[in-house]
Structures are given as C-alpha cells and as structure tokens.
Write an enzyme that holds these catalytic residues in place. Structure first.
Site, mmCIF file in Angstrom:
data_model
loop_
_atom_site.group_PDB
_atom_site.id
_atom_site.type_symbol
_atom_site.label_atom_id
_atom_site.label_comp_id
_atom_site.label_asym_id
_atom_site.label_seq_id
_atom_site.Cartn_x
_atom_site.Cartn_y
_atom_site.Cartn_z
ATOM 1 N N TYR A 1 -27.417 -47.353 7.664
ATOM 2 C CA TYR A 1 -26.141 -47.533 8.348
ATOM 3 C C TYR A 1 -26.312 -47.032 9.768
ATOM 4 O O TYR A 1 -26.806 -45.924 9.984
ATOM 5 C CB TYR A 1 -25.057 -46.734 7.618
ATOM 6 C CG TYR A 1 -23.692 -46.771 8.270
ATOM 7 C CD1 TYR A 1 -22.899 -47.921 8.212
ATOM 8 C CD2 TYR A 1 -23.184 -45.658 8.929
ATOM 9 C CE1 TYR A 1 -21.645 -47.951 8.803
ATOM 10 C CE2 TYR A 1 -21.925 -45.678 9.518
ATOM 11 C CZ TYR A 1 -21.170 -46.828 9.450
ATOM 12 O OH TYR A 1 -19.922 -46.843 10.028
ATOM 13 N N LYS B 1 -23.851 -36.275 15.973
ATOM 14 C CA LYS B 1 -23.697 -35.159 15.038
ATOM 15 C C LYS B 1 -24.157 -33.826 15.624
ATOM 16 O O LYS B 1 -23.441 -33.247 16.426
ATOM 17 C CB LYS B 1 -24.381 -35.492 13.717
ATOM 18 C CG LYS B 1 -23.772 -36.783 13.102
ATOM 19 C CD LYS B 1 -24.092 -36.997 11.665
ATOM 20 C CE LYS B 1 -23.680 -38.357 11.136
ATOM 21 N NZ LYS B 1 -22.336 -38.453 10.605
ATOM 22 N N ASP C 1 -32.993 -44.191 14.499
ATOM 23 C CA ASP C 1 -31.605 -43.735 14.470
ATOM 24 C C ASP C 1 -31.616 -42.318 13.897
ATOM 25 O O ASP C 1 -31.674 -42.120 12.684
ATOM 26 C CB ASP C 1 -30.762 -44.682 13.614
ATOM 27 C CG ASP C 1 -29.304 -44.232 13.558
ATOM 28 O OD1 ASP C 1 -29.021 -43.064 13.886
ATOM 29 O OD2 ASP C 1 -28.454 -45.048 13.177
HETATM 30 N N1 HOZ Z 1 -19.778 -42.887 7.710
HETATM 31 C C1 HOZ Z 1 -19.667 -41.467 7.734
HETATM 32 C C2 HOZ Z 1 -20.705 -40.820 6.905
HETATM 33 N N2 HOZ Z 1 -21.986 -41.394 6.887
HETATM 34 C C3 HOZ Z 1 -18.303 -41.027 7.285
HETATM 35 C C4 HOZ Z 1 -17.608 -40.379 8.387
HETATM 36 C C5 HOZ Z 1 -16.227 -39.825 8.077
HETATM 37 O O1 HOZ Z 1 -15.516 -40.292 7.203
HETATM 38 O O2 HOZ Z 1 -15.856 -38.938 8.785
#
Ligand code: HOZ
Length: 435
Positions: free
Chosen positions: A151, A274, A246
């Site tokens: 992702y 992050k 990534d």
């Molecule tokens: N897609 C995010 C984790 N891989 C989730 C982020 C969120 O809900 O804050």
C-alpha cells in the site's frame, strides 16, 4: 481496566460514534479505525501517555498502534512536546523557508545515504504520489510496477491490489480510479522475482519505476525474502527503471537508515512519513541529487504545498530523530519487540491456535495462519474472523491492537518490560479463548 469477560465499557464512545456518523462517513477520518473488520465500536481516544492510551470512557490500554507507526517514542514524549510548544509559540505556519526544514533534511540525509536531497510534503500519500511523478518525468515513461498487498497511500495509480484498509474492506482496487490511470500499473506478487523479470521482459520500455515496501507492512508484516530486494535492484538497473523504496513505515523504524540500511541497499528514490514527523502530519520524498534537481523550482517537475515543511511538524520530527540518535535506542526497540514476538508465539502455541508471528525490528504482526505469510495470497488465507476475536479479547484485557489482520503492530521506546509482559499475559488468556 475493563473486565475481560465483558470487554471494555464503551458507552461514551458509542455515543460519540453515533454523533460522528451523522457528519462523517463511518464516523471516522480514515477507514480502518472504524473497527468494522474486528467488530465492536472503536474507543474514542481522550489521551495518550507513553505506551498507554485512554478513551473517553475511562479505559486504559497498552497501545500497539502508536498512531500507525509515527510514535516510536510513545505518546507525548516530553522532548517532542517541548519542541512543538516552542515552535507553536513562534508561529504555526509561514509558507516560507525556515531553518527547521534544513535541520530535519540534514538529519535524514545523514541517516540515509540514498537521500542526497529531500522535499517535505504532508503525508505518505503525497510522498509516493510525488515520487511517482518524478520517476515518470525522469524516465519519460508512464508505467509503474508495484506489488500485490503493498500500500502506497491512496494515489490513483497505486490503488491497485493494495493492502491496508483497501484489503481490510475487500476493495483492493477502488471505484473512482479511472481505468486509463491504472492501465500502466503492473502488479507482481511480493517476494516473486520471476514475476518481476517477466513483467520487465514484456513491458520495461513503458515502466518508470519499481515501487516497493522493502518490508511489507500493509498486509501485515511480511519480510522480504533473502535476495528479493537485491534482485529488484539488479532488475531495475538491467532494464533502466528507477527503484523506489516506500519507507513511510520502515524509515527510522527498522533501523535509523530504514530498510535500505537494514538490507544494505541503495534505492534511487525513497518515500518517508510517520517517524520523521513524530506524530505530526508530515511526509517526504528524496533520493539522488540528479533526480531531485528535476523538481521545481530547479527543474520542470511541479509539486507544491502550503503547509509543506510546517514548523510544528519539523520540530516534532527533529526531536524524535534526536532521541532515536541516542546510543542504544534501536537495540532497546529490538529487544522489546523480540521479547513480545516470542511471548505472543508461545501464547498461541500453548493454546493450540495456529499462528505466525512475523517481525522486523519493532514492527510485527500475528497472522492467524498455519503457514508463513510471504505474499498477499498467503496473507489472505489468514483467519480474519479469528483475528477479530483475538482483537476483542485483547481489547477487553487492556491491549489496543490495529483493528485489522492486515496491519502492523508497532512497539515504541516507551514500551517497557512491564507492558510487554502484561501484553503476553493478556495474549495467553485471549488465545485460550480462541482455541
Ligand atoms: N492506512 C493506515 C494504516 N496502514 C491507516 C491509517 C489510519 O486509519 O489512521
């Protein structure tokens, strides 16, 4: 602490959710946190301190979401709080250059030899979107090769066979993404070099880059097979493609220099997010100087942002990276996460529940599966309904896990022996409830 048999009392949270649902789709700002995949209501969070979260109902949890990765020091670390307070006192945003941007950029370049220059943005999605634009501009090719279950944010061209929430909710490719945009997106199974070679043989002339999570974290934690990343580097060189790591999740997480350091590789471009923002919204992309020099205002490739390089985010990032630079930080993370992983595996085993604990550094996943998870297909074979039960069982025992089988658990420097041992105890009970 909630009573294990009842689950936590979440009355105020349930009321908040109903109120939120009237004005926000699903009541949330990002899908996975709605808890739809594990059942029950999400606790609405009141505050975080160190390794703990408290909700508006007065329950306290040991937190392994850690804001999905940024909080590598735990919640409200005093150095981060002081840095952000100091920055806020002197102005929240200028839309003009500040020295803090240089301070953070220098720390990143220093830790990551592949990053000669860096551009700050506001999220991991923005970072991958911009890196992809740059790769396309630099090569003059439209295509991208990504991996099933990886992702890279909700960028149109990359929202194909995507992990994280897209997989959690069963729509790995989203409606609303035009077919012509994903036409040039090629997808290979993670850890499968033959498939990559095959795609390159057939279509390399139209592919700008290979983008990969060097440790997959968005289908749960799936480490790269020995030689996989090295093979990608070789194939990218052989076919003239750029290699984009990534490292939004892994940067400053699996080592100071991210997965590139851990596995000894030099990608052409790197995306970050992050940890480098210490919990404030930030992303970045960087890489070889000759590539980054193609970005406006030096080169013709356009990308911009009013809040990019925001002083509060820069301050939180600098403070976080400075604490991480202290001797022993990564060893402590490794130790805590290793003990946790070992304890969780033992808990599942003792209860006779088939489970695989997969860990790289301070990120890990407990897959409810009888076999190792090496790619998207094996991740999808996990028992997601049992994961929902495990999740509820752990929440009831005061442990807050990512509400999906297909996400990583994060350990922070604030997770001490006491929290880790209490988590393992909770896991023994919760796994027994599954058997
Ligand atoms: N897609 C995010 C984790 N891989 C989730 C982020 C969120 O809900 O804050």
């Amino acid at each position: 602490m909630p009573h294990a048999s009842d689950g936590p009392a979440l009355r105020a949270s349930a009321e908040a959710l109903a109120r939120a649902e009237r004005v926000m789709p699903g009541g949330v700002s990002s899908p996975v946190r709605a808890f739809a995949a594990v059942g029950g209501h999400p606790p609405f969070i009141a505050e975080g301190r160190g390794p703990y979260l408290s909700d508006i109902d007065g329950n306290t949890y040991i937190d392994y979401v850690c804001s999905w990765g940024p909080l590598i020091l735990g919640h409200a670390h005093p150095r981060v709080v002081e840095a952000v307070k100091a920055a806020l006192r002197t102005g929240a945003s200028f839309g003009a250059p500040t020295v803090r941007e240089i301070d953070l950029a220098e720390r990143i370049a220093d830790a990551m030899p592949a990053v000669e220059q860096v551009r700050f943005v506001n999220s991991g999605t923005e970072a991958t979107m911009s890196a992809l634009r740059l790769a396309r501009a630099a090569t003059g090719r439209p295509g991208v090769l990504k991996f099933e279950g990886c992702y890279h944010g909700h960028v149109d061209a990359l929202l194909v066979a995507a992990g994280s929430g897209a997989t959690t909710f069963g729509s790995p490719s989203s409606p609303g993404v035009p077919a012509e945009v994903v036409h040039s997106t090629h997808v290979a199974p993670y850890n499968d070099l033959d498939a990559v070679r095959h795609i390159c043989d057939a279509a390399a002339d139209s592919i700008a880059c290979i983008i990969v999570e060097p440790v997959a974290g968005n289908m749960g934690v799936v480490p790269p097979r020995e030689g996989f990343l090295q093979g990608l580097r070789r194939l990218a060189d052989q076919f003239g493609l750029l290699l984009v790591f990534d490292e939004v999740m892994t940067g400053f997480r699996v080592a100071r220099g991210g997965a590139a350091e851990r596995y000894g590789l030099t990608p052409d471009l790197v995306t970050l997010g992050k940890v480098i923002g210490g919990g404030l919204p930030v992303g970045a992309y960087g890489g070889r100087r000759d590539l980054m020099q193609q970005m406006s205002p030096v080169g013709p490739v356009y990308q911009a942002g009013t809040l990019s390089g925001n002083p509060l985010a820069m301050a939180a990032g600098i403070a976080t990276l400075d604490v991480l630079a202290e001797p022993g930080a990564y060893e402590a993370l490794e130790r805590a996460a290793a003990r946790l992983a070992e304890g969780l595996a033992r808990a599942a085993d003792d209860a006779g529940v088939p489970a695989r604990v997969q860990r790289v550094g301070s990120m890990l996943s407990v897959f409810l599966a009888g076999e190792a998870v090496t790619d998207y297909a094996s991740a999808k074979r996990c028992d997601v309904s049992a994961f929902g039960r495990l999740h509820r069982g752990m929440l009831a025992r005061g442990v807050y896990l990512p509400p999906s089988q297909f996400e990583a658990w994060f350990v922070s420097l604030a997770h001490g022996e006491a929290e880790v041992e209490r988590t393992i105890e909770a896991a023994h009970e919760a796994f027994r409830g599954l058997a």
